[in-house]
Write an enzyme that holds these catalytic residues in place. Structure first.
Site, short mmCIF file in Angstrom:
data_model
loop_
_atom_site.label_atom_id
_atom_site.label_comp_id
_atom_site.label_asym_id
_atom_site.label_seq_id
_atom_site.Cartn_x
_atom_site.Cartn_y
_atom_site.Cartn_z
N TYR A 101 -0.03 -0.42 9.51
CA TYR A 101 -0.18 -0.92 8.13
C TYR A 101 -1.59 -1.49 7.98
CZ TYR A 101 0.14 -3.94 4.05
OH TYR A 101 -0.09 -4.53 2.83
N GLU A 189 -3.98 -0.28 -0.14
CA GLU A 189 -2.99 -0.39 0.94
C GLU A 189 -2.67 0.98 1.49
OE1 GLU A 189 0.75 -3.02 0.73
OE2 GLU A 189 1.54 -0.99 0.39
#
Length: 381
Positions: A101, A189
């Protein structure tokens, strides 16, 4: 402004971030053609402005044409949290060894950019933070200094990514930081950022939120065309107003995002429920107030309207004249409570006084005005 996944990947690709090859389609036959171009196996991904696509069945793997037809037929037209799937992204499936992530956003309290990186990707970062806070490596970046390669490498090592992925991750993170800063984004993101079985690292997903205030520096017309807004939000967008619809019965108008947020908090504090966030901005004239009042008054849930203005560059008498002119041009069904403070507030309040009555009331403080607005909303139910 939130981008769809395929737009986010195109955005990332413009900054050199490696993404999977894919095609955007709006029919089953087009999906079949796209899959032939990118090569099986493929992933069929619903394109909607909402999370949770996978759990809703909006992301499926197809190994051949029969599977593809089945998945494309089921996903096109699907409802995901109130969003109808009208287009899907057909993407060549990746051989995944590990999932990570990565993101950049703004930490307002620290007045710095915040980068988050975790070796636990593919799930919601909130779940990772709750389960294992130490699994997220954070870095705060001074916007003036920027992010150096050495800092980035230390960050990757702190996140305990596989050493095989280190160089690729550093390269992508530096490019992601450029996408965040040079692209005027509020959030970038990648979840997941993947290490493939061949050792390459690339972005398997893309979430991008752009700062609308920076739109004048960019050509975002293609992104604008895919934004999904309800009738109120579309009217506000056309009028140049910052508006977010909520579920309460007290309409909110304020000048400045910070004051608007504080107004929502105060209404909640005194037991009310805001119906919206609406920022008329600085220098709001009669046209802006006409648009703002019409948008809020057209919401059947609204039972009262709270106008909370703190004059700065915009003087109090200008605000008052704008409100008076607006009320003369449209018939507002809901009672209005005004709190006016700041530059030339006394002059503005004097101009408003002859117009006060049951439909238009004034309060000296934000708290008192909020209480009055909530009281009027309750009496109307």
């Amino acid at each position: 402004m939130d981008l769809l996944e395929y737009q986010g990947k195109q955005y990332f690709a413009a900054f050199g971030i490696p993404v999977s090859d894919g095609r955007l389609v709006d029919s089953v036959e087009a999906a079949v053609s796209a899959a032939a171009e990118v090569g099986y196996p493929v992933v069929v991904k619903a394109q909607v402005h909402v999370g949770g696509r996978g759990k809703a069945g909006g992301v499926k793997l197809a190994h051949d044409e029969d599977e593809l037809r089945t998945h494309a037929t089921n996903i096109l037209g699907m409802d995901i949290k109130g969003h109808t799937v009208r287009v899907v992204w057909i993407e060549h499936a990746s051989d995944i060894a590990e999932e990570y992530y990565a993101s950049f956003t703004l930490d307002r309290s620290a007045k710095k950019y915040l980068g988050m990186l975790s070796a636990q990707g593919g799930v919601e970062i909130e779940a990772v933070a709750e389960r294992d806070p130490d699994a997220i490596a954070r870095i705060w970046i001074d916007p003036v200094d920027g992010l150096s390669e050495a800092q980035c490498r230390d960050w990757v090592q702190a996140a305990r990514l596989n050493p095989v992925a280190e160089n690729g991750a550093v390269d992508i993170l530096l490019k992601l930081y450029r996408a965040f800063t040079e692209g005027d984004a509020d959030l970038v993101e990648i979840n997941p950022l993947i290490l493939r079985t061949d050792g390459a690292v690339h972005a398997l997903d893309a979430k991008v939120t752009l700062d609308n205030n920076a739109a004048f520096r960019h050509d975002w017309s293609d992104y604008e065309r895919t934004q999904v807004r309800d009738e109120r939000e579309e009217a506000a967008f056309r009028a140049g107003l910052q508006y977010v619809g909520l579920d309460g019965n007290v309409g909110i108008i304020a000048n400045g995002a910070g004051l608007a947020m504080s107004t929502l908090d105060v209404v909640n504090q005194v037991g009310g429920e805001p119906a919206n966030f609406l920022d008329v901005g600085g220098g709001a004239d009669a046209d802006k107030f006409v648009a703002a009042l019409a948008i809020i008054d057209n919401d059947p849930r609204v039972k009262s309207i709270f106008i909370n203005i703190f004059g700065g560059i915009t003087r109090g008498e200008e605000v008052a004249n704008g409100i008076i002119a607006a009320l003369g041009r449209i018939d507002i069904a809901s009672p209005i409570v005004i709190r006016l403070d700041g530059t030339n507030a006394d002059e503005g309040r004097k101009l408003l006084e002859p117009h006060l009555g049951a439909k238009l009331q004034m309060a000296p403080t934000m708290l008192e005005a909020a209480r009055k607005a909530v009281e009027l909303a309750g009496a109307a139910n």
